[in-house]
Write a protein that holds these residues in place. Sequence first.
Motif, PDB file in Angstrom:
ATOM      1  N   GLU A  38       0.828  -1.204   0.000  1.00 26.10           N
ATOM      2  CA  GLU A  38       0.000   0.000   0.000  1.00 26.10           C
ATOM      3  C   GLU A  38       0.867   1.261   0.000  1.00 26.10           C
ATOM      4  OE1 GLU A  38      -2.642  -0.148   3.315  1.00 26.10           O
ATOM      5  OE2 GLU A  38      -3.632  -1.955   2.589  1.00 26.10           O
ATOM      6  N   ILE A  39       1.955   1.230   0.749  1.00 28.89           N
ATOM      7  CA  ILE A  39       2.803   2.418   0.887  1.00 28.89           C
ATOM      8  C   ILE A  39       3.663   2.638  -0.349  1.00 28.89           C
ATOM      9  CG2 ILE A  39       4.772   3.340   2.176  1.00 28.89           C
ATOM     10  CD1 ILE A  39       3.439   2.226   4.705  1.00 28.89           C
ATOM     11  N   THR A  40       4.238   1.568  -0.881  1.00 31.29           N
ATOM     12  CA  THR A  40       5.194   1.715  -1.979  1.00 31.29           C
ATOM     13  C   THR A  40       4.602   1.450  -3.357  1.00 31.29           C
ATOM     14  OG1 THR A  40       5.901  -0.589  -1.862  1.00 31.29           O
ATOM     15  CG2 THR A  40       7.085   1.004  -0.471  1.00 31.29           C
ATOM     16  N   GLY A  41       3.512   0.675  -3.401  1.00 31.44           N
ATOM     17  CA  GLY A  41       2.947   0.297  -4.695  1.00 31.44           C
ATOM     18  C   GLY A  41       3.703  -0.850  -5.344  1.00 31.44           C
ATOM     19  N   ARG A  42       4.614  -1.458  -4.598  1.00 33.77           N
ATOM     20  CA  ARG A  42       5.405  -2.579  -5.114  1.00 33.77           C
ATOM     21  C   ARG A  42       5.231  -3.785  -4.193  1.00 33.77           C
ATOM     22  NH1 ARG A  42       9.436   1.564  -4.614  1.00 33.77           N
ATOM     23  NH2 ARG A  42      10.616   0.215  -3.244  1.00 33.77           N
ATOM     24  N   ASP A  43       5.454  -4.967  -4.751  1.00 29.42           N
ATOM     25  CA  ASP A  43       5.353  -6.203  -3.972  1.00 29.42           C
ATOM     26  C   ASP A  43       6.688  -6.525  -3.316  1.00 29.42           C
ATOM     27  OD1 ASP A  43       2.674  -6.816  -4.545  1.00 29.42           O
ATOM     28  OD2 ASP A  43       3.241  -7.658  -6.483  1.00 29.42           O
ATOM     29  N   PHE A  44       6.631  -6.958  -2.064  1.00 33.75           N
ATOM     30  CA  PHE A  44       7.817  -7.387  -1.334  1.00 33.75           C
ATOM     31  C   PHE A  44       7.520  -8.721  -0.660  1.00 33.75           C
ATOM     32  CE2 PHE A  44       8.450  -2.842  -1.590  1.00 33.75           C
ATOM     33  CZ  PHE A  44       9.792  -2.758  -1.924  1.00 33.75           C
TER      34      PHE A  44
END
Length: 139
Positions: A38-44
Amino acid sequence: MSGTPLSKVEVSRIRSAVDRLSATTRPTWAIVVEIAKEITGRDFTRQALCDHKSIENSYHKRLKSFRESRRTGRCKKGDDVESPADRSNRLLKEENEILRKTIAEYDRRWNAIFAHLHLKGIDVRSLPTSLPPISREGR
């Protein structure tokens, strides 16, 4: 998984979001991964987030706090789990409510504008029409 590493600001925002989790929400890595997305828009992955000690420390601190509140009876078993899907649905409902309030405010403003136009004797249907040409010959 994202190939871009987390910046210090993103790590700080994720850590703060983990610290702000509700006392009745059982902290899981799935929730932390969802917060990071949600914060970065990327998957981790969990492993990528564990590489950042401040995120991992916040997670363990929140987990310890949750277990303590469970032990002391401040939260009951069964009230503790908010799945990432439930959290996502809750956040979408909150965002929808904010958007509904924004639309209602715009409606209120437009109604005030239309009322003011009516008082000035201007018909709302005449607004999209072009203005009459300027006659410069009669000076």
